[in-house]
Design an enzyme around this catalytic site. Structure first.
Site, short mmCIF file in Angstrom:
data_model
loop_
_atom_site.label_atom_id
_atom_site.label_comp_id
_atom_site.label_asym_id
_atom_site.label_seq_id
_atom_site.Cartn_x
_atom_site.Cartn_y
_atom_site.Cartn_z
N HIS A 316 14.17 19.41 -42.07
CA HIS A 316 15.01 20.56 -42.10
C HIS A 316 15.88 20.84 -41.05
O HIS A 316 15.64 20.79 -40.03
CB HIS A 316 14.24 21.80 -42.56
CG HIS A 316 15.07 23.04 -43.03
ND1 HIS A 316 15.76 23.86 -42.42
CD2 HIS A 316 15.11 23.35 -44.36
CE1 HIS A 316 16.33 24.59 -42.95
NE2 HIS A 316 15.95 24.53 -44.44
N ASP A 373 11.49 21.97 -51.01
CA ASP A 373 11.74 21.24 -52.28
C ASP A 373 10.52 20.51 -52.46
O ASP A 373 10.42 20.14 -53.44
CB ASP A 373 13.15 20.63 -52.04
CG ASP A 373 14.33 21.31 -52.16
OD1 ASP A 373 14.77 21.52 -50.88
OD2 ASP A 373 14.34 22.16 -52.66
C1 SDX Z 1 17.41 22.58 -48.38
O1 SDX Z 1 19.80 24.72 -44.57
C2 SDX Z 1 18.94 25.06 -45.50
O2 SDX Z 1 18.48 26.17 -45.01
C3 SDX Z 1 18.76 24.48 -46.52
C4 SDX Z 1 17.60 25.06 -47.59
C5 SDX Z 1 18.13 26.34 -48.06
O3 SDX Z 1 17.08 27.20 -48.48
O4 SDX Z 1 19.49 26.40 -48.33
O5 SDX Z 1 16.58 25.04 -46.80
C6 SDX Z 1 17.47 23.87 -48.60
O6 SDX Z 1 18.28 22.14 -48.36
C7 SDX Z 1 16.08 22.00 -47.90
C8 SDX Z 1 16.29 20.41 -47.33
C9 SDX Z 1 16.43 19.55 -48.77
N1 SDX Z 1 16.60 18.26 -48.11
C10 SDX Z 1 15.88 17.20 -48.23
O7 SDX Z 1 14.67 17.52 -48.39
C11 SDX Z 1 16.25 15.75 -47.83
C12 SDX Z 1 15.56 15.10 -47.04
N2 SDX Z 1 15.94 15.55 -45.63
C13 SDX Z 1 17.07 15.47 -45.15
O8 SDX Z 1 18.12 14.46 -45.46
C14 SDX Z 1 17.12 15.91 -43.82
O9 SDX Z 1 16.01 16.40 -43.00
C15 SDX Z 1 17.99 17.43 -43.83
C16 SDX Z 1 19.27 17.09 -44.33
C17 SDX Z 1 17.22 18.27 -44.49
C18 SDX Z 1 18.18 17.90 -42.17
O10 SDX Z 1 19.03 16.87 -41.62
P1 SDX Z 1 19.46 17.19 -40.21
O11 SDX Z 1 19.03 18.36 -39.46
O12 SDX Z 1 20.96 16.82 -39.93
O13 SDX Z 1 18.54 16.35 -39.38
P2 SDX Z 1 19.25 14.62 -39.01
O14 SDX Z 1 19.64 13.99 -40.58
O15 SDX Z 1 19.96 14.88 -37.99
O16 SDX Z 1 17.71 13.85 -38.97
C19 SDX Z 1 17.13 13.82 -37.87
C20 SDX Z 1 16.41 12.69 -37.61
C21 SDX Z 1 17.12 11.33 -37.90
O17 SDX Z 1 16.55 10.16 -37.51
P3 SDX Z 1 16.95 9.61 -36.07
O18 SDX Z 1 18.64 9.24 -36.31
O19 SDX Z 1 16.94 10.70 -34.96
O20 SDX Z 1 16.29 8.46 -35.84
O21 SDX Z 1 15.26 12.89 -38.65
C22 SDX Z 1 15.59 11.55 -39.44
C23 SDX Z 1 16.82 11.21 -39.33
O22 SDX Z 1 16.80 9.75 -39.76
N3 SDX Z 1 15.21 12.24 -40.96
C24 SDX Z 1 14.60 11.77 -41.76
C25 SDX Z 1 14.32 12.61 -42.80
N4 SDX Z 1 15.11 13.83 -42.56
C26 SDX Z 1 15.52 13.51 -41.08
N5 SDX Z 1 13.89 10.60 -41.95
C27 SDX Z 1 13.28 10.22 -43.01
N6 SDX Z 1 13.05 11.21 -43.96
C28 SDX Z 1 13.48 12.47 -43.93
N7 SDX Z 1 13.63 13.28 -45.09
#
Ligand code: SDX
Length: 427
Positions: A316, A373
């Site tokens: 998140h 989720d």
């Molecule tokens: C919602 O914003 C809100 O408030 C949203 C929400 C709401 O109520 O409106 O809370 C609802 O959208 C919840 C999130 C649902 N999405 C998912 O579950 C999809 C999986 N999660 C992600 O794709 C991700 O974690 C996000 C999009 C939720 C957050 O992305 P960020 O904050 O931009 O983080 P990032 O992509 O920069 O990740 C940081 C690191 C990266 O690794 P490095 O490049 O540092 O090596 O963490 C890794 C990412 O690759 N990473 C994950 C991961 N999520 C982040 N690796 C594996 N699995 C994951 N789920």
């Protein structure tokens, strides 16, 4: 006496610039850089807005470190436990919980506004049976703007309230009609004798004439425990500060577009699997993993920088601790396991993924915890709601948040059209 400012020095010229710090009622302060470009001739650079506050708001507060969420100052745990989703809608729109009479009046008005203009029903026929309900939902809400043009001119509190109550009331009907259309079965009209959440489940499940769906256990009325579970899910989804889809709603509203097309834009933004579409992807992923034995393979894929596979329902932008909504849903699952016949195989896989991820360096170092989720889908599956309707359920819960944020934007006389700049790297 220390000044409440920050001073920046451009080391190329030695020039310094001073900016005021604006303190929050709760949470991080902000540096007011509204004159930064005219002062320095430079832009700040923050793609994805990881360090940018886009507005002032009094609606929702999130503390990502503590895993805290409050609507109008009230902790989400209290609202989920002691109040209905209807009361939460009133709270978000009116900055306070309703009196008994206000609650009754609000609930009754939404029941009456749940019906759709007959002309709108024709729209559904334009879609193929296998259209995803999110597509029809977004299109139908856009079409609503043509039926209610008076909402383009909002001046009085009554006009704001009518515009908001109308869309909150109609979204469940549009979502249920989208689902019924995808099955090629007749629509069930809203029933003003039914509470909001029960009404939605009935419009989803009933046979023509209102007879209950022949469920797994034969003819069955919708149980109170199912209504309460879904009502809690709506409350948990009601608002969440300046997330991606809320930012879209505010940006569309900033151009002066119709409030309902701003909501339709929020619906489209929410559909993405990185955002609200994650709940559908979580269940698809758990089903794909299939058994606890296969989990390690998928965890390895999630950690592999060359594999764009992500563990849906984890991570998140704000919560660097447990998402408080996920914690509430996890308890709800335990309470409902027997009563709702939760899919224990899926639950076992989910629990095992959570256990492994929370002890794995890759997830710990990146503060990746289960988000809302991750748990929603298991309860919705037990409510006989198909995966394709998970994100529409999120829309039903979140519409009150979007419309409350839109109204706050429009009432703020300092609001401006959203128009960021760029770092040009072209020819
Ligand atoms: C919602 O914003 C809100 O408030 C949203 C929400 C709401 O109520 O409106 O809370 C609802 O959208 C919840 C999130 C649902 N999405 C998912 O579950 C999809 C999986 N999660 C992600 O794709 C991700 O974690 C996000 C999009 C939720 C957050 O992305 P960020 O904050 O931009 O983080 P990032 O992509 O920069 O990740 C940081 C690191 C990266 O690794 P490095 O490049 O540092 O090596 O963490 C890794 C990412 O690759 N990473 C994950 C991961 N999520 C982040 N690796 C594996 N699995 C994951 N789920």
């Amino acid at each position: 006496m220390k000044k409440n400012t920050v001073t920046l020095t451009d080391n190329r010229t030695g020039k310094t610039y001073e900016y005021n710090i604006l303190d929050a009622a709760r949470g991080p302060s902000v540096v007011d850089i509204r004159t930064f470009f005219q002062d320095t001739g430079m832009f700040t650079f923050d793609p994805g807005y990881t360090s940018t506050a886009s507005c002032k708001s009094t609606i929702t507060f999130i503390d990502g470190e503590k895993g805290e969420l409050r609507y109008r100052g009230i902790p989400i745990e209290k609202l989920a436990k002691e109040h209905t989703y209807m009361e939460t809608c009133f709270l978000l729109l009116n900055e306070r919980l309703p009196s008994i009479d206000e609650h009754k009046e609000f609930d009754l008005e939404l029941r009456h506004r749940a019906f759709l203009h007959e002309g709108l029903r024709q729209l559904f026929n334009a879609f193929p049976d296998n259209a995803h309900p999110m597509a029809t939902l977004s299109a139908a809400v856009t079409a609503l703007a043509s039926f209610y043009r008076e909402h383009l001119e909002l001046d009085t509190e009554e006009e704001y309230q009518a515009m908001a109550r109308r869309i909150i009331a109609k979204i469940p009907t549009i979502a249920a009609f989208s689902y019924r259309h995808s099955l090629g079965i007749p629509f069930i009209q809203p029933d003003i004798d039914l509470y909001f959440t029960r009404n939605f489940l009935t419009m989803m499940r009933a046979y023509p004439g209102g007879k209950m769906h022949l469920g797994l256990h034969g003819h069955e009325e919708i149980k109170e425990v199912e209504v309460r579970a879904l009502d809690t899910i709506f409350t948990l989804h009601a608002d969440h500060e300046q997330n991606a889809s809320t930012t879209v709603v505010r940006n569309v509203a900033s151009t002066g577009a119709h409030p309902y097309v701003a909501i339709a834009s929020g619906i489209s933004a929410l559909w993405g699997r990185a955002h609200g579409g994650a709940n559908e992807s979580v269940i698809a992923q758990l089903e794909m993993i299939g058994s606890v034995e296969n989990i390690d393979t998928f965890i390895a894929r999630a950690k592999d920088p060359n594999d764009n596979f992500r563990l849906m329902g984890f991570g998140h932008r704000v919560y660097k601790n447990f998402d408080p909504r996920a914690r509430i849903l996890k308890h709800l699952q335990d309470e409902l396991r027997i009563e709702l016949g939760l899919n224990t195989e899926l639950m076992a896989i989910a629990r095992k993924i959570e256990e492994i991820a929370l002890s794995d360096e890759y997830f710990i170092s990146r503060n990746l915890y289960p988000n809302i989720d991750f748990y929603t889908g298991i309860i919705l599956t037990a409510l006989q709601i198909p995966k394709s309707m998970f994100t529409p359920i999120f829309v039903i819960g979140r519409t009150v948040g979007w419309i409350s944020q839109l109204i706050e934007f429009k009432k703020d006389k300092s609001s401006k059209i959203a128009r960021p700049r760029q770092l040009y790297t072209g020819k």
